[in-house]
Design a protein around this motif. Sequence first.
Motif, mmCIF file in Angstrom:
data_model
loop_
_atom_site.group_PDB
_atom_site.id
_atom_site.type_symbol
_atom_site.label_atom_id
_atom_site.label_comp_id
_atom_site.label_asym_id
_atom_site.label_seq_id
_atom_site.Cartn_x
_atom_site.Cartn_y
_atom_site.Cartn_z
ATOM 1 N N SER A 158 7.521 10.555 -0.850
ATOM 2 C CA SER A 158 6.131 10.765 -1.228
ATOM 3 C C SER A 158 5.230 9.705 -0.609
ATOM 4 O O SER A 158 5.573 8.529 -0.557
ATOM 5 N N GLY A 159 4.083 10.142 -0.110
ATOM 6 C CA GLY A 159 3.129 9.204 0.468
ATOM 7 C C GLY A 159 2.179 8.618 -0.546
ATOM 8 O O GLY A 159 1.308 7.821 -0.211
ATOM 9 N N ARG A 160 2.354 8.991 -1.822
ATOM 10 C CA ARG A 160 1.362 8.597 -2.825
ATOM 11 C C ARG A 160 1.692 7.315 -3.566
ATOM 12 O O ARG A 160 0.962 6.911 -4.454
ATOM 13 N N SER A 161 2.829 6.723 -3.239
ATOM 14 C CA SER A 161 3.177 5.481 -3.952
ATOM 15 C C SER A 161 3.622 4.425 -2.948
ATOM 16 O O SER A 161 3.957 4.725 -1.799
ATOM 17 N N THR B 227 0.842 -1.188 0.000
ATOM 18 C CA THR B 227 0.000 0.000 0.000
ATOM 19 C C THR B 227 0.879 1.240 0.000
ATOM 20 O O THR B 227 2.101 1.144 0.131
ATOM 21 N N THR B 228 0.262 2.397 -0.134
ATOM 22 C CA THR B 228 1.065 3.617 -0.168
ATOM 23 C C THR B 228 1.560 3.971 1.229
ATOM 24 O O THR B 228 0.955 3.596 2.242
ATOM 25 N N LEU B 229 2.639 4.738 1.271
ATOM 26 C CA LEU B 229 3.149 5.195 2.559
ATOM 27 C C LEU B 229 2.109 6.074 3.249
ATOM 28 O O LEU B 229 1.929 6.013 4.472
ATOM 29 N N GLY B 230 1.390 6.865 2.472
ATOM 30 C CA GLY B 230 0.363 7.722 3.044
ATOM 31 C C GLY B 230 -0.708 6.929 3.772
ATOM 32 O O GLY B 230 -1.216 7.353 4.812
ATOM 33 N N ASP B 231 -1.032 5.756 3.262
ATOM 34 C CA ASP B 231 -2.037 4.916 3.896
ATOM 35 C C ASP B 231 -1.547 4.443 5.267
ATOM 36 O O ASP B 231 -2.298 4.425 6.251
ATOM 37 N N VAL B 232 -0.282 4.057 5.335
ATOM 38 C CA VAL B 232 0.285 3.615 6.620
ATOM 39 C C VAL B 232 0.327 4.784 7.610
ATOM 40 O O VAL B 232 0.014 4.631 8.795
ATOM 41 N N LEU B 233 0.695 5.951 7.125
ATOM 42 C CA LEU B 233 0.742 7.121 8.011
ATOM 43 C C LEU B 233 -0.647 7.429 8.565
ATOM 44 O O LEU B 233 -0.797 7.779 9.737
#
Length: 253
Positions: A168-171, A33-39
């Motif tokens: 980037s949190g989008r990938s 999943t994206t890094l943004g999702d984990v954050l």
Amino acid sequence: MRELARTLPIRLPPLPGEALDSWLEATARRMDTTLGDVLLHCGFPVRQRAGNQFRGIPTDWTIFLDERLTAAVAHASGTAPEAVTAMTLAHYDGRALQMSSGGRAVSRHVLWGRGRGSRFCPDCLRSSGGRWQLSWRLGFSFACTRHRRLLADRCPHCGQVPRQRPRSGRSVPRPELCGNPPIRPGGLISAGCGTDLTHAPTLPLPAGHPVLAAQDRVMEIIETQTAAFVLTGLPRNGHQRCWPTSGPWASVS
Ligand SMILES: [Zn+2]
Ligand SMILES: [Zn+2]
């Protein structure tokens, strides 16, 4: 903050000495999943631009994580809060570096602090699947004693120091690749520069080389919290840097 964190469906234990950003990225990669999702899972506040600044939010969580966010990350990941803190540079505060008065940045002019970014060992990145050590962010880290080579200071393609800003949190993160903005206009920002850092050239060192012995000794002193011992007698040039920014190792990395 804690109530905002949701338990992660996959729990990935941090490696010994791993940096917080590396661990979060490895978790995202494991979850595909994206890094943004984990954050978001961990309760990190969403960054909202205020002019050119992200107001009130540190640029780099690996430098400092406040108590509430530490508890949220610990809750989401099933990791002890102390282990979460140990992945931030606050772990070294007063020993290898000194945090700024606000506690959210590293003073570059005291002890072995370097403001932002991280050196890296290409072999360590390759063998660990792209996991980054926290100690590589310290000014005193200059060699990998396991692989007997100097650490790399910059991406060989874009020439920038890695990890000066969050990826980037989008990938879905690929932490072994350079995440700095691409130098060619039109490149995908979310993918970053994309150079494979496991192939970065650095100077190999023969077994028993004094640089390796020095690195071992410095690490040992820091880890046993006796930094004051070695600092006594260091030349006070206004910067107190242990490691020069120019020299043979700087030019090869
Ligand atoms: Zn290494
Ligand atoms: Zn690069």
